[in-house]
Design an enzyme around this catalytic site. Sequence first.
Site, PDB file in Angstrom:
ATOM      1  CG  ASP A  37      57.599  94.639  15.573  1.00 27.88           C
ATOM      2  OD1 ASP A  37      58.608  94.418  16.251  1.00 27.88           O
ATOM      3  OD2 ASP A  37      56.661  95.377  15.924  1.00 27.88           O
ATOM      4  CE1 TYR A  52      58.936 101.329   9.980  1.00 24.00           C
ATOM      5  CE2 TYR A  52      59.425 103.427  11.025  1.00 24.00           C
ATOM      6  CZ  TYR A  52      59.664 102.068  10.884  1.00 24.00           C
ATOM      7  OH  TYR A  52      60.622 101.459  11.647  1.00 24.00           O
TER       8      TYR A  52
END
Lengths: 249, 249
Positions: free
Chosen positions: B53, B111
């Site tokens: 994003d 992540y």
Amino acid sequence: MTNLRFTIQYDGTRYDGWQRQDNTGSTIQGKLEHVLGEMVGHAVEIHGAGRTDAGVHARAQIAHCKLNTALSPREIRDYCNRYLPEDIAVTACDQADERFHARLNATGKRYVYRLWTDAVPNVFERRFVCPWERALDLDAMRRAAAQVCGTHDFRAFSSNKRMKKSTMRTVTRLDIERIGGEVRLTFEGDGFLYNMVRILAGTLVEIGQGDRAPDSIPAILDSCDRAQAGITLPARGLILDEVFYSVDF
Amino acid sequence: MTNLRFTIQYDGTRYDGWQRQDNTGSTIQGKLEHVLGEMVGHAVEIHGAGRTDAGVHARAQIAHCKLNTALSPREIRDYCNRYLPEDIAVTACDQADERFHARLNATGKRYVYRLWTDAVPNVFERRFVCPWERALDLDAMRRAAAQVCGTHDFRAFSSNKRMKKSTMRTVTRLDIERIGGEVRLTFEGDGFLYNMVRILAGTLVEIGQGDRAPDSIPAILDSCDRAQAGITLPARGLILDEVFYSVDF
């Protein structure tokens, strides 16, 4: 008035150096004096240990400043961090002896110069390293570094042409390390002339590339001639890492 | 046409995310396709393993792309790094099996979410950490994290309301560490839904603050209701750290 000692960290990329200028440019000193002035409601002068140049960073610049305030050092620190831009931070604020002077009482400084020598760039550290493509012979650089250490007239390694004061300085440490894709030069000494670290680093890099002999340092020192030394490396790789004081402060 | 596998590092601060958009916004995919298109002289489409994003960073995003070129992978890498902006780098470029697809062949991802919890800001890492002032109970967060691990329907932890595909995912690792002034959350799994890492991190932070019970995760999972989970933490602290593939590729 309370005398306060500040430890200041900054990313110098956006700034015209530490020292306040008259109405032009954006400086670390100017930003700090503005925020502190708003806090106490009177004009403030903050004195740094070293006047870092445009684009140079600091991990722990030291400064002092006299303030008329009832706030605690911790409250002052937190106020500064709330209002300073995010590339400047006060990492510590402590009450200091009223005679403490950040520059005059400093007994030495440590600077770090970071070269990024890997074939691929480092995105995350890019603001704090100087990219360097040519291969460096670290052993040759270390032999030259040993000749830099000691007490010498460093006039040849300064860009200040009108230097009237003494240009004798003592370099106590000059380490050259490879850390992953980085070549890191660590300088410690009692003081450094204008651009001295960047010119020493540039001269060592030229030696590392084989463009100069490793034993050429004594002749450069003897010449007292800036033209005999190497290039001035860019500001972006230079960090004022620490300022030393005697135990009295 | 040669199928190439790229490893890409970026500071996502300035970008509207990975995925190219039609004529609006600045994206990582768009920047890469532009540079590669200029290099080969034909339109290029590059496929990333994960569509990060806006504001999210990557240490090692993986992408593939078919190019008609006589340049070697190393020459392609160096060309990209010469023309890409300095907040995007190609850290590796390798010839890949013609069937290799960066997204479809990925077997998992790691992540990292970085919270900066120290009382003073971190100037040098500021773009890659999310400042967090309230104290966090890491043991409580770890008890909750153990309940996140495993195979579950993670619909409650996704912002995508019109998710038609399966929302079953397997989280294989969720570590919570304190590293200096930082609290670091490391997530590994076979895949993550839209905003899943940031909502999981937000929910764990609320547990760490004592605003939720450490054993509340199973009920949130069961609800399949986004409103039952915690806040979505800001993009700036999130880094796509690694993409995993089976040994076939």
